[in-house]
Design an enzyme around this catalytic site. Structure first.
Site, PDB file in Angstrom:
ATOM      1  N   PHE A 181       0.831  -1.205  -0.134  1.00 34.75           N
ATOM      2  CA  PHE A 181       0.059  -0.036  -0.155  1.00 34.75           C
ATOM      3  C   PHE A 181       0.975   1.309  -0.027  1.00 34.75           C
ATOM      4  O   PHE A 181       0.665   2.116  -0.726  1.00 34.75           O
ATOM      5  CB  PHE A 181      -0.966  -0.097   1.118  1.00 34.75           C
TER       6      PHE A 181
ATOM      7  N   GLN B  57      -2.349  -8.925   8.612  1.00 34.71           N
ATOM      8  CA  GLN B  57      -3.038  -7.932   8.109  1.00 34.71           C
ATOM      9  C   GLN B  57      -3.526  -7.965   6.807  1.00 34.71           C
ATOM     10  O   GLN B  57      -4.431  -7.617   6.336  1.00 34.71           O
ATOM     11  CB  GLN B  57      -2.400  -6.584   8.226  1.00 34.71           C
TER      12      GLN B  57
ATOM     13  N   HIS C 195      -7.689  -8.474   9.124  1.00 37.60           N
ATOM     14  CA  HIS C 195      -8.611  -7.482   8.317  1.00 37.60           C
ATOM     15  C   HIS C 195      -9.599  -8.468   7.385  1.00 37.60           C
ATOM     16  O   HIS C 195     -10.145  -7.771   6.484  1.00 37.60           O
ATOM     17  CB  HIS C 195      -7.991  -6.733   7.639  1.00 37.60           C
TER      18      HIS C 195
ATOM     19  N   CYS D 245     -23.693 -12.436   2.131  1.00 35.11           N
ATOM     20  CA  CYS D 245     -25.002 -11.977   1.760  1.00 35.11           C
ATOM     21  C   CYS D 245     -25.307 -11.299   3.121  1.00 35.11           C
ATOM     22  O   CYS D 245     -25.571 -11.959   4.260  1.00 35.11           O
ATOM     23  CB  CYS D 245     -25.977 -12.954   1.545  1.00 35.11           C
TER      24      CYS D 245
ATOM     25  N   CYS E  86     -28.972 -12.910   4.333  1.00 37.38           N
ATOM     26  CA  CYS E  86     -29.161 -14.480   4.712  1.00 37.38           C
ATOM     27  C   CYS E  86     -27.909 -14.884   5.209  1.00 37.38           C
ATOM     28  O   CYS E  86     -28.077 -16.116   5.712  1.00 37.38           O
ATOM     29  CB  CYS E  86     -29.996 -15.090   3.528  1.00 37.38           C
TER      30      CYS E  86
ATOM     31  N   CYS F  17     -27.227 -11.672  -3.803  1.00 42.17           N
ATOM     32  CA  CYS F  17     -27.552 -13.008  -3.461  1.00 42.17           C
ATOM     33  C   CYS F  17     -28.711 -13.676  -4.226  1.00 42.17           C
ATOM     34  O   CYS F  17     -29.909 -13.053  -4.204  1.00 42.17           O
ATOM     35  CB  CYS F  17     -27.881 -13.185  -1.996  1.00 42.17           C
TER      36      CYS F  17
ATOM     37  N   CYS G  27     -31.869 -14.598  -1.904  1.00 43.31           N
ATOM     38  CA  CYS G  27     -32.973 -13.643  -1.463  1.00 43.31           C
ATOM     39  C   CYS G  27     -32.683 -12.191  -2.024  1.00 43.31           C
ATOM     40  O   CYS G  27     -33.279 -11.414  -1.369  1.00 43.31           O
ATOM     41  CB  CYS G  27     -32.472 -13.648   0.095  1.00 43.31           C
TER      42      CYS G  27
ATOM     43  N   THR H 289       5.583  -5.314   7.136  1.00 43.04           N
ATOM     44  CA  THR H 289       4.639  -4.128   7.628  1.00 43.04           C
ATOM     45  C   THR H 289       5.224  -2.924   8.465  1.00 43.04           C
ATOM     46  O   THR H 289       6.229  -3.023   8.798  1.00 43.04           O
ATOM     47  CB  THR H 289       3.769  -4.906   8.750  1.00 43.04           C
TER      48      THR H 289
END
Length: 253
Positions: free
Chosen positions: A45, A113, A131, A139, A142, A165, A168, A206
């Site tokens: 990042f 991470q 993370h 979903c 549901c 989904c 649903c 990191t």
């Protein structure tokens, strides 16, 4: 702890030192970040060529926030699908060595991470994913879980590009922790237990600037803190062993 007492930027020296530490300590834990997966082709990042240095319609930190996910779901999923899922990535030497160390009883846990699932792909079993993971997409109505492959294929998307989904109609949200969202309490507690019980903690790949994850180092009370990172971190002065080289090469033993 002794404070910084041994440093190297030589990968061969680093590998020999790490081998010795894992051989001579009973309880070892690895705490890793985005730099662990760069050798697998997944950009980090904050480096010069990392995700946050690239130009997008919105800053990546904004697009990876909960409020952006709620307000601009189509833009969020377009960015997430293109930039956060790397199904072709394979575990590198670091991932494989950590899995090997766990199998041989020399590593108790991995605290990561990362959301790419490469530790599990390499064979690690005790992995605390601070993370979350791109491989779980849930979903919100549901609770049905969908794979990263289904998210990439776009088979679940509606006309606006938002995954729904089929059962649903609920929106499917990646099981990753976005900015403005809390970490999972069970995962935090598991990671804290692992770190607090370790006599050697190896921190790798990191920058140690992302909180609350970086704050977990405060729970380490063992005798040897190792930091393996290409660039300096705010915690370097605490390290008993400081290694500044490619992490995959450091784990080539």
């Amino acid at each position: 702890m002794l404070g910084q007492g041994w440093t190297t930027s030589d990968s061969d020296e680093a590998a020999e030192k790490l081998r010795d530490l894992f051989d001579t300590h009973e309880r070892s834990v690895f705490f890793g970040g985005a730099g662990v997966s760069t050798a697998s082709g997944i950009p980090d990042f904050r480096s010069a060529d990392g995700l946050y240095s690239q130009r997008f319609a919105y800053p990546p930190e904004t697009m990876l926030s909960h409020s952006f996910y709620e307000a601009h779901p189509a833009d969020f999923f377009a960015f997430y699908r293109e930039r956060m899922i790397a199904l072709d990535a394979q575990p590198n030497q670091c991932h494989r060595k950590l899995a090997e160390l766990e199998r041989s009883g020399k590593l108790d846990a991995v605290v990561t991470q990362n959301i790419d699932g490469l530790h599990q792909a390499a064979g690690s079993r005790c992995v605390w994913e601070l993370h979350g993971s791109v491989h779980r997409n849930i979903c919100q109505r549901c609770g049905t879980v969908y794979s990263a492959g289904q998210m990439v294929s776009r088979e679940l998307e509606d006309e606006e590009g938002i995954p729904r989904c089929p059962a649903c109609g609920g929106r499917i949200k990646p099981d990753v922790v976005l900015y403005e969202e809390p970490l999972d309490q069970d995962v935090i507690e598991g990671a804290v237990r692992a770190i607090a019980s370790a006599d050697v903690l190896v921190v790798g790949g990191t920058s140690l600037v992302v909180y609350p994850a970086a704050g977990l180092l405060q729970y380490f009370q063992g005798d040897t803190l190792v930091i393996v990172n290409r660039d300096p971190t705010p915690q370097d002065a605490r390290a008993d062993v400081l290694i500044s080289c490619d992490i995959a090469q450091a784990f080539a033993f």
